[in-house]
Scaffold this active site. Structure first.
Site, PDB file in Angstrom:
ATOM      1  N   THR A  83       0.862  -1.180   0.000  1.00 22.67           N
ATOM      2  CA  THR A  83       0.000   0.000   0.000  1.00 22.67           C
ATOM      3  C   THR A  83       0.895   1.225   0.000  1.00 22.67           C
ATOM      4  OG1 THR A  83      -1.389   1.367   1.451  1.00 22.67           O
ATOM      5  CG2 THR A  83      -0.178  -0.397   2.486  1.00 22.67           C
ATOM      6  N   CYS A 196      -2.292   4.781  -5.454  1.00 28.51           N
ATOM      7  CA  CYS A 196      -2.974   3.913  -4.501  1.00 28.51           C
ATOM      8  C   CYS A 196      -3.019   2.549  -5.168  1.00 28.51           C
ATOM      9  CB  CYS A 196      -4.374   4.414  -4.190  1.00 28.51           C
ATOM     10  SG  CYS A 196      -5.324   3.261  -3.193  1.00 28.51           S
TER      11      CYS A 196
END
Length: 237
Positions: A83, A196
């Site tokens: 992430t 992202c």
């Protein structure tokens, strides 16, 4: 082959993409039935999101550091935090666990520089776009990150958490991301970072109105490079 340690589950939707991309990358390079040596710890994303919302980044750092140490104990030779946002706590993880961390920001910056781009628009969670850690790290590579305006940042954050992290992909949100890239181009951006790890589920880099860089794909490729360094040398000898 060196073992890749994945800190995943943030969200599991993108962690599944990591698993697929890394295994595909190993098979493409080694052929046949080759697959990656992966150790995966998948966290409960509810716990991580609660810490993010409460601004408890030190506690989040402790959670990821403990997970990294578990992966080290399992024989991992490197670490990936699957992430972008949780790279806020990457320094905590590096300090707590003596393993190489393949940093998603550094890996993405290297690819952007190789493409002769210097002013990317960053599409990501609100934390990644607003905290400052991401732009600061990119600046070390000579890259000046642009971010959308407040309204677009809110929309992008919502698309990620309310839709993509829950397996929801809509044409409307894909169009919204495309339009953000258009507005970024008008303000001087020369490329777009899908910053992202879920955004590639909605829109592909080559579907953007500017050159696009999918951080998930780049990060996974960097992991394959690390894992196969010795194997590729043996094949070449």
């Amino acid at each position: 082959m060196r073992r890749i340690g994945l800190i995943g589950g943030m969200s599991w939707e993108s962690t599944a993409v990591y698993y697929k991309l890394i295994n595909e990358g190993v098979r493409a390079r080694l052929g046949g039935l080759a697959s990656a040596d992966i150790a995966l710890r998948s966290l409960d994303f509810r716990d991580v999101v609660a810490l993010q919302k409460a601004d408890r980044w030190a506690d989040a750092g402790k959670l990821l550091s403990d997970t990294a140490c578990d992966l080290k104990s399992s024989g991992s030779d490197c670490l990936l935090i699957c992430t972008n946002t949780m790279h806020i706590v990457a320094p905590h993880v590096v300090t707590a666990c003596d393993l190489p961390l393949i940093d998603i920001i550094d890996a993405t910056a290297q690819v952007i520089r190789s493409a002769s781009r210097r002013r990317p628009l960053l599409l990501a969670t609100r934390y990644t776009m607003e905290h400052g850690f991401y732009a600061e790290r990119m600046r070390r590579h000579g890259i000046e990150v642009h971010v959308p305006d407040a309204a677009d940042r809110a929309v992008c954050h919502g698309v990620i958490f309310d839709e993509l992290c829950q397996g929801i992909v809509t044409p409307r949100s894909r169009q919204a991301l495309y339009d953000m890239a258009l507005r970024g181009r008008e303000r001087g951006a020369d490329s777009v970072i899908l910053g992202c790890t879920e955004l590639g589920l909605s829109i592909a880099p080559d579907a953007l109105p500017l050159p696009g860089f999918d951080s998930t794909v780049i990060h996974a490729e960097a992991a394959v490079d690390f894992a196969l360094t010795e194997d590729l040398r043996q094949l070449a000898s």
